[in-house]
Structures are given as C-alpha cells and as structure tokens.
Design a protein around this motif. Sequence first.
Motif, PDB file in Angstrom:
ATOM      1  N   GLN A  76      48.953  -4.237 -83.706  1.00 46.55           N
ATOM      2  CA  GLN A  76      49.893  -3.591 -82.793  1.00 46.55           C
ATOM      3  C   GLN A  76      50.102  -4.467 -81.572  1.00 46.55           C
ATOM      4  O   GLN A  76      49.214  -5.203 -81.172  1.00 46.55           O
ATOM      5  N   LYS A  77      51.302  -4.376 -81.022  1.00 50.82           N
ATOM      6  CA  LYS A  77      51.687  -5.164 -79.863  1.00 50.82           C
ATOM      7  C   LYS A  77      51.759  -4.236 -78.662  1.00 50.82           C
ATOM      8  O   LYS A  77      52.299  -3.127 -78.758  1.00 50.82           O
ATOM      9  N   GLU A  78      51.206  -4.715 -77.551  1.00 49.19           N
ATOM     10  CA  GLU A  78      51.240  -3.938 -76.315  1.00 49.19           C
ATOM     11  C   GLU A  78      51.852  -4.794 -75.217  1.00 49.19           C
ATOM     12  O   GLU A  78      51.589  -5.993 -75.138  1.00 49.19           O
ATOM     13  N   GLN A  79      52.644  -4.171 -74.387  1.00 54.90           N
ATOM     14  CA  GLN A  79      53.249  -4.865 -73.251  1.00 54.90           C
ATOM     15  C   GLN A  79      52.380  -4.660 -72.019  1.00 54.90           C
ATOM     16  O   GLN A  79      51.983  -3.542 -71.710  1.00 54.90           O
ATOM     17  N   VAL A  80      52.086  -5.758 -71.326  1.00 53.96           N
ATOM     18  CA  VAL A  80      51.335  -5.708 -70.072  1.00 53.96           C
ATOM     19  C   VAL A  80      52.278  -6.164 -68.966  1.00 53.96           C
ATOM     20  O   VAL A  80      52.857  -7.251 -69.053  1.00 53.96           O
ATOM     21  N   ASN A  81      52.444  -5.318 -67.960  1.00 53.28           N
ATOM     22  CA  ASN A  81      53.366  -5.620 -66.870  1.00 53.28           C
ATOM     23  C   ASN A  81      52.629  -6.297 -65.711  1.00 53.28           C
ATOM     24  O   ASN A  81      51.535  -5.887 -65.337  1.00 53.28           O
ATOM     25  N   TYR A  82      53.273  -7.322 -65.167  1.00 53.45           N
ATOM     26  CA  TYR A  82      52.769  -7.948 -63.943  1.00 53.45           C
ATOM     27  C   TYR A  82      53.096  -7.048 -62.756  1.00 53.45           C
ATOM     28  O   TYR A  82      54.083  -6.306 -62.785  1.00 53.45           O
ATOM     29  N   ASP A  83      52.282  -7.112 -61.697  1.00 55.03           N
ATOM     30  CA  ASP A  83      52.501  -6.287 -60.512  1.00 55.03           C
ATOM     31  C   ASP A  83      53.836  -6.585 -59.842  1.00 55.03           C
ATOM     32  O   ASP A  83      54.484  -5.695 -59.306  1.00 55.03           O
ATOM     33  N   HIS A  84      54.269  -7.837 -59.855  1.00 52.24           N
ATOM     34  CA  HIS A  84      55.486  -8.243 -59.147  1.00 52.24           C
ATOM     35  C   HIS A  84      56.661  -8.487 -60.085  1.00 52.24           C
ATOM     36  O   HIS A  84      57.555  -9.263 -59.783  1.00 52.24           O
ATOM     37  N   GLY A  85      56.661  -7.826 -61.210  1.00 52.74           N
ATOM     38  CA  GLY A  85      57.752  -7.968 -62.165  1.00 52.74           C
ATOM     39  C   GLY A  85      57.388  -8.897 -63.306  1.00 52.74           C
ATOM     40  O   GLY A  85      56.526  -9.758 -63.183  1.00 52.74           O
ATOM     41  N   GLY A  86      58.025  -8.702 -64.411  1.00 56.41           N
ATOM     42  CA  GLY A  86      57.753  -9.497 -65.601  1.00 56.41           C
ATOM     43  C   GLY A  86      56.664  -8.842 -66.456  1.00 56.41           C
ATOM     44  O   GLY A  86      56.024  -7.869 -66.039  1.00 56.41           O
ATOM     45  N   TYR A  87      56.469  -9.387 -67.607  1.00 54.30           N
ATOM     46  CA  TYR A  87      55.479  -8.838 -68.519  1.00 54.30           C
ATOM     47  C   TYR A  87      55.090  -9.888 -69.554  1.00 54.30           C
ATOM     48  O   TYR A  87      55.713 -10.935 -69.667  1.00 54.30           O
TER      49      TYR A  87
END
Length: 134
Positions: free
Chosen positions: A73-84
């Motif tokens: 499975q793929k999970e998205q991790v978001n950066y605090d200041h935008g982007g992932y």
Amino acid sequence: MADSMNEMLRKDMECEGLLECFHDLKALDREIFQLLSERQDPLTVDEIAEQVDRERTTAYRGIQRLLQAGFVQKEQVNYDHGGYYHVYRLRDADEVAREMQRTLNDWYAKMGQLIGEFEDKYGEDLHSPASAES
C-alpha cells in the motif's frame, strides 16, 4: 502460464512463491517484498532503491507491480510547508491471504467448468465404438 500445473506441483515451492504464481512477479519484486516485510516503518522509493541496490526507476517499477498485485500500500506523507512524498508498506497479510484464497477459489471453479465442458465435448467421442476402431 509459464509452467504447467504438473511442473508447479513437482517444484519445491515456498510461500513467497505465491508472488510469482498468482501475479507473475519478478525476482526484484520478491526482493522488495522481503525488504518491506523486514521493516516496521514504511520506506520511500529512494530508500528501497538503495537497499536493493537498483536505480530508482527500476525499484519504482517493482513497487508498482507489487501495488497492482495488492501486496503493498502507498501512503502520502505531507511536508509541514507544502508538498508531499509517498512511502510504501506491506498490506495486512491476513487480508492479502483472503484475497489470494478467493482468487484460488475462482480459478478452481473456472477449471471445474472447463473440465465439464471438455468432458461434454470429447467424452462421447472418446467412448464411442468408432473412436476405438481408429
């Protein structure tokens, strides 16, 4: 199917062989699967590529095959200041095993149907006196 059913039954197969048997996955895919199974935390494509000593794009293709097969499975991790970015982990083994069992049951039912059709089509011909004289 690369091997006949008889050839597959004669092989000394391990449970990881299901990766190839059910989904025609490659040795690299199995290596990535093994790597992810040994890790508690999910890994990025770059981390996987480094661990299996392959180019990023090659590792990514292996991950995509595992995703498509339903093992990862793929999970998205978001950066605090935008982007992932994405990380990958194995899916729950019990859930995957149930899916493989359903696939096997479907295959078994289909083979039973085809065997019945074979018997209907050729059974009479095989047992008729005319075919015995040939």
